[in-house]
Motif scaffolding. Structure first.
Motif, PDB file in Angstrom:
ATOM      1  N   TYR A   1       0.826  -1.206   0.000  1.00 42.37           N
ATOM      2  CA  TYR A   1       0.000   0.000   0.000  1.00 42.37           C
ATOM      3  C   TYR A   1       0.865   1.263   0.000  1.00 42.37           C
ATOM      4  CZ  TYR A   1      -3.426  -3.464   1.429  1.00 42.37           C
ATOM      5  OH  TYR A   1      -4.218  -4.577   1.485  1.00 42.37           O
ATOM      6  N   ASP A   2       1.926   1.224   0.816  1.00 43.95           N
ATOM      7  CA  ASP A   2       2.768   2.415   0.965  1.00 43.95           C
ATOM      8  C   ASP A   2       3.988   2.054   1.806  1.00 43.95           C
ATOM      9  OD1 ASP A   2       3.640   5.005   0.773  1.00 43.95           O
ATOM     10  OD2 ASP A   2       1.896   5.912   1.738  1.00 43.95           O
ATOM     11  N   LYS A   3       4.903   3.004   1.948  1.00 48.51           N
ATOM     12  CA  LYS A   3       6.028   2.838   2.865  1.00 48.51           C
ATOM     13  C   LYS A   3       5.618   3.305   4.260  1.00 48.51           C
ATOM     14  CE  LYS A   3       9.666   3.517  -0.580  1.00 48.51           C
ATOM     15  NZ  LYS A   3      10.840   4.351  -0.983  1.00 48.51           N
ATOM     16  N   VAL A   4       6.312   2.799   5.260  1.00 46.59           N
ATOM     17  CA  VAL A   4       6.076   3.261   6.626  1.00 46.59           C
ATOM     18  C   VAL A   4       6.782   4.601   6.786  1.00 46.59           C
ATOM     19  CG1 VAL A   4       6.500   2.817   9.070  1.00 46.59           C
ATOM     20  CG2 VAL A   4       5.803   0.941   7.565  1.00 46.59           C
ATOM     21  N   LYS A   5       5.997   5.665   6.759  1.00 51.72           N
ATOM     22  CA  LYS A   5       6.556   7.020   6.817  1.00 51.72           C
ATOM     23  C   LYS A   5       6.196   7.752   8.103  1.00 51.72           C
ATOM     24  CE  LYS A   5       4.576   7.772   2.841  1.00 51.72           C
ATOM     25  NZ  LYS A   5       4.072   8.290   1.552  1.00 51.72           N
ATOM     26  N   SER A   6       5.114   7.319   8.765  1.00 52.98           N
ATOM     27  CA  SER A   6       4.692   7.976  10.005  1.00 52.98           C
ATOM     28  C   SER A   6       4.459   6.915  11.072  1.00 52.98           C
ATOM     29  CB  SER A   6       3.419   8.795   9.782  1.00 52.98           C
ATOM     30  OG  SER A   6       2.377   7.962   9.300  1.00 52.98           O
ATOM     31  N   VAL A   7       5.061   7.130  12.245  1.00 47.61           N
ATOM     32  CA  VAL A   7       5.040   6.124  13.307  1.00 47.61           C
ATOM     33  C   VAL A   7       4.626   6.764  14.622  1.00 47.61           C
ATOM     34  CG1 VAL A   7       6.367   4.361  14.549  1.00 47.61           C
ATOM     35  CG2 VAL A   7       6.934   4.892  12.163  1.00 47.61           C
ATOM     36  N   LYS A   8       3.701   6.109  15.323  1.00 49.75           N
ATOM     37  CA  LYS A   8       3.320   6.522  16.681  1.00 49.75           C
ATOM     38  C   LYS A   8       3.900   5.514  17.661  1.00 49.75           C
ATOM     39  CE  LYS A   8       1.282   8.511  20.157  1.00 49.75           C
ATOM     40  NZ  LYS A   8       2.283   7.965  21.091  1.00 49.75           N
TER      41      LYS A   8
ATOM     42  N   LYS B   1      -7.564  11.431  19.633  1.00 48.83           N
ATOM     43  CA  LYS B   1      -8.084  12.597  18.913  1.00 48.83           C
ATOM     44  C   LYS B   1      -7.671  12.635  17.444  1.00 48.83           C
ATOM     45  CE  LYS B   1      -8.416  15.549  23.022  1.00 48.83           C
ATOM     46  NZ  LYS B   1      -8.054  14.500  23.985  1.00 48.83           N
ATOM     47  N   VAL B   2      -6.973  11.588  16.981  1.00 53.81           N
ATOM     48  CA  VAL B   2      -6.618  11.541  15.565  1.00 53.81           C
ATOM     49  C   VAL B   2      -7.120  10.222  14.994  1.00 53.81           C
ATOM     50  CG1 VAL B   2      -4.571  12.977  15.883  1.00 53.81           C
ATOM     51  CG2 VAL B   2      -4.355  10.493  16.015  1.00 53.81           C
ATOM     52  N   SER B   3      -7.231  10.152  13.685  1.00 52.90           N
ATOM     53  CA  SER B   3      -7.671   8.900  13.065  1.00 52.90           C
ATOM     54  C   SER B   3      -7.014   8.732  11.703  1.00 52.90           C
ATOM     55  CB  SER B   3      -9.194   8.863  12.924  1.00 52.90           C
ATOM     56  OG  SER B   3      -9.643   9.918  12.104  1.00 52.90           O
ATOM     57  N   ASN B   4      -6.758   7.465  11.350  1.00 51.69           N
ATOM     58  CA  ASN B   4      -6.201   7.132  10.030  1.00 51.69           C
ATOM     59  C   ASN B   4      -4.955   7.966   9.709  1.00 51.69           C
ATOM     60  OD1 ASN B   4      -8.435   5.405   9.682  1.00 51.69           O
ATOM     61  ND2 ASN B   4      -9.645   7.080   8.852  1.00 51.69           N
ATOM     62  N   THR B   5      -4.042   8.055  10.676  1.00 52.31           N
ATOM     63  CA  THR B   5      -2.905   8.975  10.559  1.00 52.31           C
ATOM     64  C   THR B   5      -1.559   8.262  10.402  1.00 52.31           C
ATOM     65  OG1 THR B   5      -4.056  10.626  11.900  1.00 52.31           O
ATOM     66  CG2 THR B   5      -1.665  10.852  11.740  1.00 52.31           C
ATOM     67  N   PHE B   6      -1.372   7.123  11.070  1.00 52.59           N
ATOM     68  CA  PHE B   6      -0.048   6.524  11.158  1.00 52.59           C
ATOM     69  C   PHE B   6       0.061   5.218  10.374  1.00 52.59           C
ATOM     70  CE2 PHE B   6      -0.520   9.176  14.928  1.00 52.59           C
ATOM     71  CZ  PHE B   6       0.651   9.922  14.873  1.00 52.59           C
TER      72      PHE B   6
ATOM     73  N   PHE C   1      -5.724  -0.335  22.987  1.00 56.08           N
ATOM     74  CA  PHE C   1      -5.800  -1.089  21.729  1.00 56.08           C
ATOM     75  C   PHE C   1      -6.731  -0.392  20.732  1.00 56.08           C
ATOM     76  CE2 PHE C   1      -4.593  -5.333  23.886  1.00 56.08           C
ATOM     77  CZ  PHE C   1      -3.280  -5.215  23.467  1.00 56.08           C
ATOM     78  N   LYS C   2      -7.867   0.063  21.215  1.00 56.13           N
ATOM     79  CA  LYS C   2      -8.826   0.722  20.323  1.00 56.13           C
ATOM     80  C   LYS C   2      -8.297   2.061  19.817  1.00 56.13           C
ATOM     81  CE  LYS C   2     -12.830  -1.581  22.358  1.00 56.13           C
ATOM     82  NZ  LYS C   2     -14.025  -1.459  23.237  1.00 56.13           N
ATOM     83  N   ASN C   3      -7.581   2.789  20.684  1.00 54.99           N
ATOM     84  CA  ASN C   3      -6.944   4.028  20.240  1.00 54.99           C
ATOM     85  C   ASN C   3      -5.911   3.745  19.152  1.00 54.99           C
ATOM     86  OD1 ASN C   3      -8.450   5.493  22.055  1.00 54.99           O
ATOM     87  ND2 ASN C   3      -6.788   5.840  23.509  1.00 54.99           N
ATOM     88  N   SER C   4      -5.160   2.659  19.341  1.00 54.74           N
ATOM     89  CA  SER C   4      -4.150   2.279  18.348  1.00 54.74           C
ATOM     90  C   SER C   4      -4.800   1.972  17.011  1.00 54.74           C
ATOM     91  CB  SER C   4      -3.361   1.061  18.843  1.00 54.74           C
ATOM     92  OG  SER C   4      -2.677   1.348  20.040  1.00 54.74           O
ATOM     93  N   LEU C   5      -5.915   1.270  17.052  1.00 52.45           N
ATOM     94  CA  LEU C   5      -6.642   0.961  15.824  1.00 52.45           C
ATOM     95  C   LEU C   5      -7.120   2.235  15.148  1.00 52.45           C
ATOM     96  CD1 LEU C   5      -7.924  -1.638  14.292  1.00 52.45           C
ATOM     97  CD2 LEU C   5     -10.054  -0.820  15.310  1.00 52.45           C
ATOM     98  N   GLN C   6      -7.664   3.150  15.921  1.00 55.47           N
ATOM     99  CA  GLN C   6      -8.234   4.375  15.373  1.00 55.47           C
ATOM    100  C   GLN C   6      -7.192   5.236  14.677  1.00 55.47           C
ATOM    101  OE1 GLN C   6     -10.996   6.753  17.850  1.00 55.47           O
ATOM    102  NE2 GLN C   6      -9.653   8.492  17.494  1.00 55.47           N
ATOM    103  N   ILE C   7      -5.994   5.314  15.246  1.00 54.02           N
ATOM    104  CA  ILE C   7      -4.994   6.241  14.712  1.00 54.02           C
ATOM    105  C   ILE C   7      -4.215   5.646  13.539  1.00 54.02           C
ATOM    106  CG2 ILE C   7      -4.792   7.387  16.942  1.00 54.02           C
ATOM    107  CD1 ILE C   7      -2.123   6.015  17.369  1.00 54.02           C
ATOM    108  N   LEU C   8      -4.311   4.334  13.335  1.00 52.24           N
ATOM    109  CA  LEU C   8      -3.645   3.697  12.206  1.00 52.24           C
ATOM    110  C   LEU C   8      -4.392   3.959  10.893  1.00 52.24           C
ATOM    111  CD1 LEU C   8      -2.732   0.197  13.671  1.00 52.24           C
ATOM    112  CD2 LEU C   8      -1.083   1.814  12.700  1.00 52.24           C
TER     113      LEU C   8
END
Length: 247
Positions: free
Chosen positions: A42-49, A109-114, A137-144
């Motif tokens: 899909y893409d390279k890993v460019k943003s990491v939390k 507070k962020v979504s689909n970011t990392f 876990f749910k926060n991790s899912l949301q921000i990915l």
């Protein structure tokens, strides 16, 4: 002395045990490789939390492996973050890394970011309440971003004989204790902190319940056996590590 999680990680003598520069462990590189392969179509890993970054050891490891353009590293401890900032300058990666003091269960507070989220260094072991662990876990899912991956490590109920027998005994009363079978004080340097030790099945169920797919969980013993190497869980922690992807 029994203290809470945040106070434990604010102490200088605890921080000093974490302030070491090490290369990523082989099982961490294995997780990174898995995450990269799952996402590279899909893409390279460019943003990491990074949750629970401590003094920054894994920030350096992530930077070296993925060469991302952005890392957001957070920790519950102000003093850990202060030391992390010093290390980021020393390693010359402060330009791509933002640091944040905060609890992982509040980061929603962020979504689909990392492109990748990490919860390494057994951070979740120091989250004794299931409700809070599930929130993380749910926060991790949301921000990915979709198809991106979460990796992490936790303490295992199976390891040294004393630990293994302790949890085997507690599991006899699981009909009363439920998920609290895994609760046990942890910590070091004379401090006790409320903690939680996972088993393989429970960790898989929690990740799937949070919405993740393609969940893989390994103990260190299992991982090294798959590589034809011996791991002595009588003396080692035998931590569990996991890889899970957002649909």
């Amino acid at each position: 002395m029994k203290i809470d999680n945040k106070d434990f990680w604010e102490k200088d003598n605890i921080i000093s045990t974490q302030d070491v520069t090490k290369n990523a462990a082989d099982f961490e590189l294995f997780m990174f490789e898995k995450a990269q392969k799952r996402y590279e179509i899909y893409d390279k890993v460019k943003s990491v939390k990074i949750f629970g970054c401590g003094t920054g050891r894994e920030v350096l490891a992530v930077s070296e492996f993925f060469s991302p353009s952005r890392i957001l590293a957070s920790d519950i401890s102000e003093n850990m973050i202060s030391k992390c900032k010093e290390n980021l300058k020393l390693w010359n990666i402060e330009g791509i890394t933002e640091t944040l003091v905060g609890n992982a269960k509040d980061f929603n507070k962020v979504s689909n970011t990392f492109d990748l989220v990490t919860i390494l260094n057994s951070m979740l072991t120091y989250v004794p309440l299931k409700e809070d662990r599930m929130t993380i876990f749910k926060n991790s899912l949301q921000i990915l971003k979709p198809k991106a991956t979460l990796v992490g490590t936790v303490h295992n109920q199976v390891g040294t004989p004393a630990k293994t027998y302790y949890f085997k005994l507690k599991n006899l009363f699981s009909f009363m204790l439920g998920d609290k079978v895994g609760n046990r004080d942890t910590g070091f340097k004379g401090f006790k902190v409320p903690g939680y030790y996972f088993n393989n099945k429970g960790l898989i169920n929690d990740l799937k319940s949070a919405g993740f797919i393609d969940v893989e969980v390994y103990s260190l013993e299992e991982y090294y056996a798959s590589k034809g190497k011996k791991y002595n869980r009588k003396t080692g922690y035998n931590n569990l590590f996991f890889i899970a992807t957002k649909p």
